[in-house]
Design a protein around this motif. Structure first.
Motif, PDB file in Angstrom:
ATOM      1  N   GLN A  19      65.908 -11.655  11.040  1.00 42.59           N
ATOM      2  CA  GLN A  19      65.950 -10.988   9.735  1.00 42.59           C
ATOM      3  C   GLN A  19      64.946 -11.598   8.765  1.00 42.59           C
ATOM      4  N   ALA A  20      63.760 -11.911   9.248  1.00 42.39           N
ATOM      5  CA  ALA A  20      62.712 -12.482   8.408  1.00 42.39           C
ATOM      6  C   ALA A  20      61.703 -11.406   8.039  1.00 42.39           C
ATOM      7  N   VAL A  21      61.263 -11.413   6.787  1.00 45.11           N
ATOM      8  CA  VAL A  21      60.282 -10.422   6.356  1.00 45.11           C
ATOM      9  C   VAL A  21      58.946 -10.715   7.024  1.00 45.11           C
ATOM     10  N   VAL A  22      58.256  -9.651   7.397  1.00 46.67           N
ATOM     11  CA  VAL A  22      56.977  -9.748   8.093  1.00 46.67           C
ATOM     12  C   VAL A  22      55.932  -8.952   7.315  1.00 46.67           C
ATOM     13  N   ASP A  23      54.727  -9.500   7.225  1.00 46.88           N
ATOM     14  CA  ASP A  23      53.646  -8.793   6.544  1.00 46.88           C
ATOM     15  C   ASP A  23      53.006  -7.774   7.482  1.00 46.88           C
ATOM     16  N   PHE A  24      52.912  -6.540   7.006  1.00 46.16           N
ATOM     17  CA  PHE A  24      52.251  -5.478   7.751  1.00 46.16           C
ATOM     18  C   PHE A  24      51.001  -5.049   6.994  1.00 46.16           C
ATOM     19  N   PRO A  25      50.097  -4.296   7.623  1.00 44.17           N
ATOM     20  CA  PRO A  25      48.813  -3.963   6.984  1.00 44.17           C
ATOM     21  C   PRO A  25      48.934  -2.863   5.936  1.00 44.17           C
ATOM     22  N   SER A  26      49.745  -3.118   4.917  1.00 48.52           N
ATOM     23  CA  SER A  26      49.953  -2.118   3.891  1.00 48.52           C
ATOM     24  C   SER A  26      50.656  -2.740   2.703  1.00 48.52           C
ATOM     25  N   ALA A  27      50.383  -2.218   1.525  1.00 52.45           N
ATOM     26  CA  ALA A  27      51.113  -2.647   0.334  1.00 52.45           C
ATOM     27  C   ALA A  27      52.304  -1.737   0.087  1.00 52.45           C
ATOM     28  N   ARG A  28      52.537  -0.769   0.980  1.00 52.31           N
ATOM     29  CA  ARG A  28      53.616   0.193   0.771  1.00 52.31           C
ATOM     30  C   ARG A  28      54.652   0.175   1.898  1.00 52.31           C
ATOM     31  N   TYR A  29      54.429  -0.652   2.914  1.00 59.03           N
ATOM     32  CA  TYR A  29      55.367  -0.719   4.028  1.00 59.03           C
ATOM     33  C   TYR A  29      55.711  -2.179   4.322  1.00 59.03           C
ATOM     34  N   GLY A  30      56.992  -2.503   4.254  1.00 60.15           N
ATOM     35  CA  GLY A  30      57.455  -3.847   4.547  1.00 60.15           C
ATOM     36  C   GLY A  30      58.758  -3.789   5.325  1.00 60.15           C
ATOM     37  N   TYR A  31      58.819  -4.521   6.425  1.00 59.66           N
ATOM     38  CA  TYR A  31      60.013  -4.480   7.271  1.00 59.66           C
ATOM     39  C   TYR A  31      60.441  -5.889   7.643  1.00 59.66           C
ATOM     40  N   ALA A  32      61.733  -6.041   7.893  1.00 62.27           N
ATOM     41  CA  ALA A  32      62.309  -7.317   8.295  1.00 62.27           C
ATOM     42  C   ALA A  32      63.182  -7.054   9.523  1.00 62.27           C
ATOM     43  N   PRO A  33      62.586  -7.027  10.713  1.00 66.27           N
ATOM     44  CA  PRO A  33      63.344  -6.719  11.930  1.00 66.27           C
ATOM     45  C   PRO A  33      64.529  -7.662  12.117  1.00 66.27           C
ATOM     46  N   ASP A  34      65.568  -7.158  12.785  1.00 64.23           N
ATOM     47  CA  ASP A  34      66.719  -8.011  13.082  1.00 64.23           C
ATOM     48  C   ASP A  34      66.274  -9.255  13.842  1.00 64.23           C
ATOM     49  N   VAL A  35      65.409  -9.058  14.843  1.00 63.03           N
ATOM     50  CA  VAL A  35      64.841 -10.163  15.616  1.00 63.03           C
ATOM     51  C   VAL A  35      63.369  -9.858  15.856  1.00 63.03           C
ATOM     52  N   ALA A  36      62.517 -10.837  15.619  1.00 61.70           N
ATOM     53  CA  ALA A  36      61.091 -10.691  15.898  1.00 61.70           C
ATOM     54  C   ALA A  36      60.654 -11.866  16.770  1.00 61.70           C
ATOM     55  N   LEU A  37      59.928 -11.571  17.832  1.00 60.99           N
ATOM     56  CA  LEU A  37      59.421 -12.606  18.727  1.00 60.99           C
ATOM     57  C   LEU A  37      57.950 -12.834  18.409  1.00 60.99           C
ATOM     58  N   VAL A  38      57.640 -14.047  17.992  1.00 61.62           N
ATOM     59  CA  VAL A  38      56.293 -14.404  17.551  1.00 61.62           C
ATOM     60  C   VAL A  38      55.548 -15.073  18.699  1.00 61.62           C
ATOM     61  N   ALA A  39      54.295 -14.711  18.867  1.00 59.37           N
ATOM     62  CA  ALA A  39      53.485 -15.240  19.955  1.00 59.37           C
ATOM     63  C   ALA A  39      53.292 -16.748  19.824  1.00 59.37           C
ATOM     64  N   PRO A  40      53.226 -17.460  20.952  1.00 53.42           N
ATOM     65  CA  PRO A  40      52.968 -18.900  20.908  1.00 53.42           C
ATOM     66  C   PRO A  40      51.671 -19.201  20.159  1.00 53.42           C
ATOM     67  N   GLY A  41      51.700 -20.216  19.332  1.00 50.09           N
ATOM     68  CA  GLY A  41      50.513 -20.632  18.605  1.00 50.09           C
ATOM     69  C   GLY A  41      50.313 -19.960  17.265  1.00 50.09           C
ATOM     70  N   ALA A  42      51.072 -18.905  16.977  1.00 50.43           N
ATOM     71  CA  ALA A  42      50.919 -18.201  15.700  1.00 50.43           C
ATOM     72  C   ALA A  42      51.459 -19.060  14.566  1.00 50.43           C
TER      73      ALA A  42
ATOM     74  N   GLY B 240      56.474   2.738  -0.148  1.00 46.77           N
ATOM     75  CA  GLY B 240      56.657   2.227  -1.494  1.00 46.77           C
ATOM     76  C   GLY B 240      58.079   2.260  -2.011  1.00 46.77           C
ATOM     77  N   LYS B 241      59.005   2.755  -1.225  1.00 46.30           N
ATOM     78  CA  LYS B 241      60.405   2.866  -1.644  1.00 46.30           C
ATOM     79  C   LYS B 241      61.233   1.756  -1.004  1.00 46.30           C
ATOM     80  N   VAL B 242      61.958   0.991  -1.848  1.00 47.10           N
ATOM     81  CA  VAL B 242      62.800  -0.088  -1.352  1.00 47.10           C
ATOM     82  C   VAL B 242      64.188   0.474  -1.045  1.00 47.10           C
ATOM     83  N   THR B 243      64.661   0.231   0.165  1.00 46.44           N
ATOM     84  CA  THR B 243      65.998   0.686   0.555  1.00 46.44           C
ATOM     85  C   THR B 243      66.811  -0.501   1.048  1.00 46.44           C
ATOM     86  N   MET B 244      68.127  -0.445   0.799  1.00 48.12           N
ATOM     87  CA  MET B 244      69.046  -1.471   1.269  1.00 48.12           C
ATOM     88  C   MET B 244      70.200  -0.772   1.980  1.00 48.12           C
TER      89      MET B 244
END
Length: 203
Positions: A66-89, A31-35
């Protein structure tokens, strides 16, 4: 997962309409936003990885930088430097991909910035079952590939790959090979102990 990691909405909803500052790593932990300012070396490594992964993934999966990704929580949010998305997603609410869509995440973070919140994020990635987590440390000039995530919040395997060696990322039906010989190296954080902060401890 613990109760505060259940799917009760996106943590990013609290920042809806907010323009995230460029050059900073924005994360939501418990729940804490850090920059945190990104170092020049970290930013250069992320760009190099995104470019190489994009070339090799043409037509097979999506590469997010650096794209924000939805995780299974309202208190945890991350934007990895690089994320590889599965084909078809496909992206969901708010145009964001979800954690189940990710085949791998890569982050370039010097050891001196790997604080307790960072360690908690590493555990959260494992709990969510992210297949590969690649941590690039420009201060120690080494990449660590974590694989075989466990529900308890650890990765069963960890392989260290020094800069100068090719980095192999086994994905579903294919393997990406990333060159690391041009990754920049930066000086350790002034005043930090040899090896930097706590780092990541599994087990």
């Amino acid at each position: 997962m613990s109760d505060d990691r259940q799917p009760t909405g996106s943590a990013w909803d609290v920042l809806a309409g907010t323009r995230l500052p460029p050059g900073h790593r924005v994360e939501i932990t418990a729940g804490k936003v850090t920059m945190t300012p990104r170092t020049a070396a970290s930013a250069a490594i992320a760009r190099a990885v995104a470019a190489q992964a994009g070339e090799q993934s043409a037509g097979r999966g999506t590469v997010l930088a650096q794209a924000v990704v939805d995780f299974p929580s309202a208190r945890y949010g991350y934007a990895p430097d690089v994320a590889l998305v599965a084909p078809g997603a496909r992206p969901g609410a708010g145009g964001r991909y979800g954690w189940r869509d990710l085949e791998a995440v890569l982050e370039a973070v010097p050891r001196g910035q790997q604080d307790e919140d960072f360690v908690r994020k590493h555990r959260f990635y494992a709990e969510c079952g992210i297949p590969l987590y690649v941590l690039v440390d420009p201060a120690e000039a080494v990449c660590t590939v974590y694989s075989a995530p466990q529900p308890a919040g650890t990765y069963q395997e960890a392989e260290r790959v020094p800069f100068g060696n090719d980095l192999f990322l086994p994905l579903a039906g294919r393997t990406l090979v990333l060159r690391t010989d041009d990754f920049p190296v930066e000086s350790p954080t002034p005043g930090a102990e040899p090896g930097g902060g706590r780092g990541i401890v599994d087990g």
